[in-house]
Design a protein around this motif. Structure first.
Motif, PDB file in Angstrom:
ATOM      1  N   ALA A  29      26.941 -61.402  10.814  1.00  0.00           N
ATOM      2  CA  ALA A  29      27.061 -60.122  10.126  1.00  0.00           C
ATOM      3  C   ALA A  29      26.826 -60.354   8.639  1.00  0.00           C
ATOM      4  CB  ALA A  29      28.447 -59.531  10.364  1.00  0.00           C
ATOM      5  N   TYR A  44      31.415 -62.509  12.482  1.00  0.00           N
ATOM      6  CA  TYR A  44      32.318 -61.439  12.925  1.00  0.00           C
ATOM      7  C   TYR A  44      32.786 -61.773  14.337  1.00  0.00           C
ATOM      8  CZ  TYR A  44      33.305 -56.919  15.142  1.00  0.00           C
ATOM      9  OH  TYR A  44      33.868 -55.904  15.869  1.00  0.00           O
ATOM     10  N   SER A  45      34.050 -61.599  14.604  1.00  0.00           N
ATOM     11  CA  SER A  45      34.671 -62.013  15.866  1.00  0.00           C
ATOM     12  C   SER A  45      34.224 -61.213  17.085  1.00  0.00           C
ATOM     13  CB  SER A  45      36.184 -61.902  15.745  1.00  0.00           C
ATOM     14  OG  SER A  45      36.554 -60.529  15.684  1.00  0.00           O
ATOM     15  N   ASP A  50      38.955 -56.194  13.848  1.00  0.00           N
ATOM     16  CA  ASP A  50      38.679 -57.044  12.689  1.00  0.00           C
ATOM     17  C   ASP A  50      37.792 -56.363  11.653  1.00  0.00           C
ATOM     18  OD1 ASP A  50      40.264 -59.055  13.676  1.00  0.00           O
ATOM     19  OD2 ASP A  50      38.599 -60.131  14.617  1.00  0.00           O
ATOM     20  N   ILE A  51      37.085 -55.321  12.047  1.00  0.00           N
ATOM     21  CA  ILE A  51      36.239 -54.605  11.084  1.00  0.00           C
ATOM     22  C   ILE A  51      37.095 -54.057   9.953  1.00  0.00           C
ATOM     23  CG2 ILE A  51      34.738 -52.604  10.722  1.00  0.00           C
ATOM     24  CD1 ILE A  51      33.651 -53.088  13.564  1.00  0.00           C
ATOM     25  N   LEU A  54      38.047 -56.782   7.537  1.00  0.00           N
ATOM     26  CA  LEU A  54      36.898 -57.275   6.770  1.00  0.00           C
ATOM     27  C   LEU A  54      36.501 -56.312   5.654  1.00  0.00           C
ATOM     28  CD1 LEU A  54      34.732 -58.727   9.668  1.00  0.00           C
ATOM     29  CD2 LEU A  54      35.728 -60.029   7.763  1.00  0.00           C
ATOM     30  N   LEU A 101      30.072 -53.555   6.255  1.00  0.00           N
ATOM     31  CA  LEU A 101      29.809 -54.635   7.204  1.00  0.00           C
ATOM     32  C   LEU A 101      28.565 -54.268   7.994  1.00  0.00           C
ATOM     33  CD1 LEU A 101      30.840 -57.322   8.437  1.00  0.00           C
ATOM     34  CD2 LEU A 101      31.948 -55.909  10.199  1.00  0.00           C
ATOM     35  N   LEU A 103      26.011 -54.865  10.921  1.00  0.00           N
ATOM     36  CA  LEU A 103      25.920 -55.452  12.260  1.00  0.00           C
ATOM     37  C   LEU A 103      24.729 -54.850  12.988  1.00  0.00           C
ATOM     38  CD1 LEU A 103      29.639 -55.341  13.422  1.00  0.00           C
ATOM     39  CD2 LEU A 103      28.236 -57.395  13.244  1.00  0.00           C
TER      40      LEU A 103
END
Length: 134
Positions: A29, A44-45, A50-51, A54, A101, A103
């Motif tokens: 990412a 990124y997991s 988790d977003i 982050l 973020l 992605l």
């Protein structure tokens, strides 16, 4: 055209668009930080929760840009944050508030590795400071 989808952390009955909820896998990412004007590659997991950590928010939304398979996640309540920093990316018609973020998204709407390279992201992002009209 800008499309946005929102997700609130803590609502376990809502599947945010573009997120893998089954088997988690690490993904490439790009994190955009308009506060210190940095753009960096991260891992990124694959866990949608988790977003929010982050990009440092409670609720996030996703914006699509430049007719790519990538999308950018940002703070859905970012316009209400004091001392906020803004950025634009590609052909996105409005400034985005807070961290972003980047992605990738597959044909089913699930998150994948970011297809945009770090160099491409740096060329597409413009930092606007604390006033999006600057």
């Amino acid at each position: 055209m800008l499309k946005m989808v929102s997700a609130q952390i803590g609502n376990t009955h809502t599947k945010p668009h573009g997120i893998i909820l089954g088997d988690l896998q690490m993904m490439q990412a790009i994190l955009i930080n308009p506060f210190d004007k940095t753009i960096e590659e991260i891992e990124y997991s694959g866990d949608w929760r988790d977003i929010s950590s982050l990009i440092e928010c409670d609720m996030f939304t996703v914006a699509y840009f430049d007719d790519t398979d990538d999308s950018v996640y940002v703070d859905d309540e970012g316009l209400y944050v004091e001392n906020q920093a803004f950025f634009t990316i590609g052909d996105c018609p409005q400034p985005l508030a807070g961290r972003g973020l980047l992605l990738g998204t597959d044909e089913e709407g699930d998150s994948t590795d970011c297809k945009t390279t770090l160099e491409e992201a740096k060329a597409m992002v413009q930092f606007l400071g604390t006033n999006p009209a600057n």
